[in-house]
Motif scaffolding. Structure first.
Motif, mmCIF file in Angstrom:
data_model
loop_
_atom_site.group_PDB
_atom_site.id
_atom_site.type_symbol
_atom_site.label_atom_id
_atom_site.label_comp_id
_atom_site.label_asym_id
_atom_site.label_seq_id
_atom_site.Cartn_x
_atom_site.Cartn_y
_atom_site.Cartn_z
ATOM 1 N N ALA A 16 28.013 -67.199 61.114
ATOM 2 C CA ALA A 16 27.022 -66.958 60.071
ATOM 3 C C ALA A 16 27.487 -67.565 58.755
ATOM 4 O O ALA A 16 28.688 -67.673 58.484
ATOM 5 C CB ALA A 16 26.777 -65.464 59.878
ATOM 6 N N ALA A 17 26.517 -67.981 57.944
ATOM 7 C CA ALA A 17 26.757 -68.403 56.569
ATOM 8 C C ALA A 17 25.735 -67.686 55.700
ATOM 9 O O ALA A 17 24.539 -67.679 56.021
ATOM 10 C CB ALA A 17 26.617 -69.916 56.419
ATOM 11 N N GLY A 18 26.205 -67.061 54.633
ATOM 12 C CA GLY A 18 25.308 -66.302 53.769
ATOM 13 C C GLY A 18 25.499 -66.663 52.309
ATOM 14 O O GLY A 18 26.479 -67.324 51.931
ATOM 15 N N PHE A 19 24.559 -66.220 51.489
ATOM 16 C CA PHE A 19 24.627 -66.453 50.046
ATOM 17 C C PHE A 19 24.313 -65.151 49.336
ATOM 18 O O PHE A 19 23.287 -64.509 49.614
ATOM 19 C CB PHE A 19 23.647 -67.539 49.618
ATOM 20 C CG PHE A 19 23.729 -67.879 48.152
ATOM 21 C CD1 PHE A 19 24.816 -68.571 47.656
ATOM 22 C CD2 PHE A 19 22.718 -67.500 47.274
ATOM 23 C CE1 PHE A 19 24.909 -68.881 46.300
ATOM 24 C CE2 PHE A 19 22.795 -67.803 45.935
ATOM 25 C CZ PHE A 19 23.895 -68.495 45.428
ATOM 26 N N GLU A 60 22.388 -68.041 61.083
ATOM 27 C CA GLU A 60 23.340 -67.959 62.187
ATOM 28 C C GLU A 60 23.189 -69.157 63.124
ATOM 29 O O GLU A 60 22.107 -69.726 63.250
ATOM 30 C CB GLU A 60 23.125 -66.669 62.982
ATOM 31 C CG GLU A 60 23.366 -65.403 62.186
ATOM 32 C CD GLU A 60 23.097 -64.154 62.998
ATOM 33 O OE1 GLU A 60 24.067 -63.560 63.514
ATOM 34 O OE2 GLU A 60 21.914 -63.768 63.126
ATOM 35 N N ASP A 61 24.300 -69.504 63.794
ATOM 36 C CA ASP A 61 24.270 -70.604 64.750
ATOM 37 C C ASP A 61 25.552 -70.586 65.574
ATOM 38 O O ASP A 61 26.570 -70.041 65.126
ATOM 39 C CB ASP A 61 24.144 -71.956 64.032
ATOM 40 C CG ASP A 61 23.659 -73.061 64.959
ATOM 41 O OD1 ASP A 61 22.440 -73.336 64.966
ATOM 42 O OD2 ASP A 61 24.486 -73.644 65.682
ATOM 43 N N VAL A 62 25.493 -71.196 66.762
ATOM 44 C CA VAL A 62 26.710 -71.325 67.567
ATOM 45 C C VAL A 62 27.736 -72.220 66.875
ATOM 46 O O VAL A 62 28.935 -72.104 67.142
ATOM 47 C CB VAL A 62 26.394 -71.872 68.971
ATOM 48 C CG1 VAL A 62 25.638 -70.863 69.795
ATOM 49 C CG2 VAL A 62 25.618 -73.183 68.892
ATOM 50 N N GLY A 63 27.298 -73.111 66.008
ATOM 51 C CA GLY A 63 28.194 -73.977 65.253
ATOM 52 C C GLY A 63 28.297 -73.518 63.808
ATOM 53 O O GLY A 63 27.283 -73.294 63.148
ATOM 54 N N LEU A 98 29.234 -67.277 51.705
ATOM 55 C CA LEU A 98 29.977 -66.401 52.605
ATOM 56 C C LEU A 98 30.029 -67.020 54.002
ATOM 57 O O LEU A 98 28.999 -67.433 54.538
ATOM 58 C CB LEU A 98 29.308 -65.026 52.680
ATOM 59 C CG LEU A 98 28.919 -64.382 51.345
ATOM 60 C CD1 LEU A 98 28.185 -63.069 51.599
ATOM 61 C CD2 LEU A 98 30.145 -64.157 50.465
ATOM 62 N N LEU A 99 31.204 -67.045 54.608
ATOM 63 C CA LEU A 99 31.376 -67.653 55.919
ATOM 64 C C LEU A 99 32.060 -66.669 56.861
ATOM 65 O O LEU A 99 33.058 -66.036 56.488
ATOM 66 C CB LEU A 99 32.214 -68.923 55.825
ATOM 67 C CG LEU A 99 31.724 -70.025 54.866
ATOM 68 C CD1 LEU A 99 32.715 -71.181 54.854
ATOM 69 C CD2 LEU A 99 30.334 -70.502 55.269
ATOM 70 N N SER A 100 31.547 -66.572 58.082
ATOM 71 C CA SER A 100 32.171 -65.721 59.093
ATOM 72 C C SER A 100 33.225 -66.465 59.892
ATOM 73 O O SER A 100 33.758 -65.918 60.857
ATOM 74 C CB SER A 100 31.093 -65.185 60.053
ATOM 75 O OG SER A 100 30.569 -66.233 60.854
ATOM 76 N N SER A 101 33.526 -67.688 59.489
ATOM 77 C CA SER A 101 34.417 -68.560 60.265
ATOM 78 C C SER A 101 35.612 -68.991 59.422
ATOM 79 O O SER A 101 35.725 -68.660 58.246
ATOM 80 C CB SER A 101 33.648 -69.802 60.718
ATOM 81 O OG SER A 101 33.222 -70.548 59.579
ATOM 82 N N ARG A 102 36.472 -69.789 60.045
ATOM 83 C CA ARG A 102 37.530 -70.437 59.282
ATOM 84 C C ARG A 102 36.912 -71.512 58.395
ATOM 85 O O ARG A 102 35.769 -71.914 58.582
ATOM 86 C CB ARG A 102 38.572 -71.057 60.215
ATOM 87 C CG ARG A 102 38.072 -72.252 61.023
ATOM 88 C CD ARG A 102 39.164 -72.777 61.942
ATOM 89 N NE ARG A 102 38.675 -73.865 62.786
ATOM 90 C CZ ARG A 102 38.709 -75.144 62.438
ATOM 91 N NH1 ARG A 102 39.191 -75.491 61.255
ATOM 92 N NH2 ARG A 102 38.254 -76.072 63.250
ATOM 93 N N VAL A 103 37.687 -71.983 57.420
ATOM 94 C CA VAL A 103 37.193 -72.990 56.488
ATOM 95 C C VAL A 103 37.887 -74.311 56.775
ATOM 96 O O VAL A 103 39.067 -74.495 56.470
ATOM 97 C CB VAL A 103 37.443 -72.573 55.020
ATOM 98 C CG1 VAL A 103 36.757 -73.557 54.087
ATOM 99 C CG2 VAL A 103 36.955 -71.174 54.759
ATOM 100 N N SER A 104 37.164 -75.232 57.367
ATOM 101 C CA SER A 104 37.671 -76.577 57.623
ATOM 102 C C SER A 104 37.193 -77.504 56.516
ATOM 103 O O SER A 104 36.345 -77.144 55.694
ATOM 104 C CB SER A 104 37.184 -77.071 58.989
ATOM 105 O OG SER A 104 35.778 -76.962 59.078
#
Length: 272
Positions: free
Chosen positions: A160-163, A175-178, A203-209
């Motif tokens: 997920a990515a949020g603001f 939301e997305d698989v990627g 806001l990111l539910s993932s690591r930050v690349s």
């Protein structure tokens, strides 16, 4: 359009006993992004919020500068997936032709298919100073995400990515698989709504690349907050872009890796 999740059969083992059942899993669909009938990219993505994806991907790739540069957008189901058919304004089509590239990315891989190493490390724009935030705001923002992650609640398998802004709370979440796709979808949603990313927290539910930082910089986001740690290259890129990069954001705290001036015990409305 196709539902973003699919119920599949499964065999559940608990100890020495097995029981038949089912589980919702997210769909992963080939999505072709075409401009004036020419395919530019094929991404594997969750088939939801595809109009936002079309706009956000086009912005993050530098194909358009504003959502209005897309003169028409059709979402078309085809036998092998989905086509996002866009017509560009003439000047943007000319710019695309000059820098045409092909990429095919597994689950939204942001760098697959690049023509050169230099393209992977393209310069990032400097973001505006934006506003400052308190530690309490960071915690409140991250705590607002789970309730909005409905697809992840059902599948436990998507990013997920949020603001979030202090005045409006959670403005949007995609939301997305990627993880790259989720951020592109959020970018498109904000652009179409005319919401400046410098006013709040990404806001990111993932690591930050590094490509996540590149996308955030193109969007104009001045603060990234993620649940996981960033890569070394992501930190270097955020430093150059003037982005405050926050990682390992959990209930017991968070870590600030770049430009800590925006975070303080009191909210800072104007950052020097």
């Amino acid at each position: 359009m196709t539902d973003p999740a699919l119920s599949v059969p499964r065999l559940v083992w608990r100890g020495d006993a097995a029981e038949a059942g089912s589980r919702l899993v997210p769909r992963e669909t080939p999505v072709a992004l075409t401009y004036n009938r020419s395919t530019h990219a094929v991404m594997l993505a969750t088939p939801a919020d595809l109009a936002d994806f079309a706009v956000g991907f086009s912005l993050s790739e530098g194909i358009i500068r504003h959502a209005e540069d897309i003169m028409a957008l059709d979402i078309v189901s085809v036998p092998d997936g989905v086509e996002l058919r866009m017509d560009l304004a003439a000047d943007r089509l000319d710019a695309l032709t000059r820098r045409q590239r092909r990429l095919a990315g597994p689950s939204g891989c942001g760098l697959c298919g690049l023509d050169s190493l230099a393209a992977a490390l393209r310069p990032v724009p400097k973001v505006a100073d934006g506003q400052g935030f308190t530690a309490g705001m960071i915690h409140t923002a991250m705590q607002s995400m789970p309730a909005a992650q409905t697809l992840n609640a059902a599948t436990h398998a998507v990013h997920a990515a949020g603001f979030w802004t202090p005045r409006r709370g959670l403005v949007a979440l995609r939301e997305d698989v990627g993880r790259h796709n989720a951020l592109d979808k959020l970018s498109g949603a904000l652009a179409c709504a005319g919401v400046p990313a410098s006013d709040g927290l990404l806001l990111l539910s993932s690591r930050v690349s590094v490509e996540m930082v590149q996308k955030a910089a193109t969007l104009g986001g001045s603060v990234i907050v993620a649940v996981s740690a960033p890569t070394a290259l992501a930190i270097q890129t955020a430093e150059r872009a003037g982005i405050t990069l926050i990682g390992v954001a959990r209930q017991d705290g968070f870590e600030v890796f770049t430009h800590p001036r925006r975070i303080g015990p009191q909210p800072v409305r104007h950052v020097a």
